[in-house]
Design an enzyme around this catalytic site. Sequence first.
Site, PDB file in Angstrom:
ATOM      1  N   LYS A   1       0.832  -1.204   0.000  1.00 32.89           N
ATOM      2  CA  LYS A   1       0.000   0.000   0.000  1.00 32.89           C
ATOM      3  C   LYS A   1       0.877   1.269   0.000  1.00 32.89           C
ATOM      4  CE  LYS A   1      -3.884  -2.322   2.283  1.00 32.89           C
ATOM      5  NZ  LYS A   1      -4.869  -2.288   3.391  1.00 32.89           N
TER       6      LYS A   1
ATOM      7  N   TYR B   1     -12.305  -2.289  -3.751  1.00 34.93           N
ATOM      8  CA  TYR B   1     -12.781  -2.510  -2.378  1.00 34.93           C
ATOM      9  C   TYR B   1     -14.312  -2.399  -2.287  1.00 34.93           C
ATOM     10  CZ  TYR B   1      -8.275  -2.693   0.178  1.00 34.93           C
ATOM     11  OH  TYR B   1      -7.039  -3.060   0.706  1.00 34.93           O
TER      12      TYR B   1
ATOM     13  N   ASN C   1      -1.840   0.042   6.861  1.00 29.73           N
ATOM     14  CA  ASN C   1      -1.290  -1.225   7.372  1.00 29.73           C
ATOM     15  C   ASN C   1      -0.408  -1.950   6.350  1.00 29.73           C
ATOM     16  OD1 ASN C   1      -3.322  -2.006   5.677  1.00 29.73           O
ATOM     17  ND2 ASN C   1      -4.556  -3.042   7.223  1.00 29.73           N
TER      18      ASN C   1
ATOM     19  N   HIS D   1      -1.891  -5.562   1.465  1.00 29.90           N
ATOM     20  CA  HIS D   1      -3.202  -6.176   1.238  1.00 29.90           C
ATOM     21  C   HIS D   1      -3.019  -7.632   0.817  1.00 29.90           C
ATOM     22  CE1 HIS D   1      -7.177  -6.997  -0.482  1.00 29.90           C
ATOM     23  NE2 HIS D   1      -6.512  -7.581  -1.457  1.00 29.90           N
TER      24      HIS D   1
ATOM     25  N   GLU E   1      -9.868 -10.235  -7.522  1.00 36.12           N
ATOM     26  CA  GLU E   1      -8.809  -9.241  -7.340  1.00 36.12           C
ATOM     27  C   GLU E   1      -7.668  -9.435  -8.341  1.00 36.12           C
ATOM     28  OE1 GLU E   1      -9.618  -8.487  -2.587  1.00 36.12           O
ATOM     29  OE2 GLU E   1      -7.737  -9.407  -3.224  1.00 36.12           O
TER      30      GLU E   1
END
Length: 145
Positions: free
Chosen positions: A12, A52, A115, A118, A129
Amino acid sequence: MAAAERTLAMIKPDGIEKGVIGDIIKRIEDASLKIVGIKMHHLKKSQVEGFYAVHKGKPFFNALCAFMSSGPSIAMVLEGDGAIANWREVMGATDPDKAAPGTVRSDFGTNVERNAVHGSDSPETAKFELSYFFDDNEIVTYEWV
Ligand code: GTP
Ligand code: MG
């Protein structure tokens, strides 16, 4: 042993900004997850919203989409036995404060939103995805020696 499978991993924007791309890729390879597709891009907010979509309506959805489109990210196709569960374990829990010591999120995450990485959470989401970011001809085959 679980059958070889593929999962979608992302580094990310916070992971890119912290300069830990190499550290994260090292964890991936050390876990016997083979990178068979990789690309870097700066996603548009609309692209993140589509990716998402399962979280649409949740209180953190807008913030998540703004964060994920705030800078470049890296998408990877990981392949290996039980790749989906393996990568989820290497990543650690969503909230870095709750992630087990030694996991990517514990070591490189900042908070429950930023975080670092993913990972797909099921074969169905992995299929969606992977196809969201990769065409079949962008995924390679090679053997580790
Ligand atoms: P992903 O691998 O990114 O899908 O994470 P996950 O499967 O561990 O968590 P989940 O799918 O539930 O949430 C998707 C992402 O939304 C998380 O990784 C976080 O970046 C963000 N997120 C999840 N919960 C919260 C929250 O409570 N607050 C905020 N601000 N962001 C959240
Ligand atoms: Mg998720």
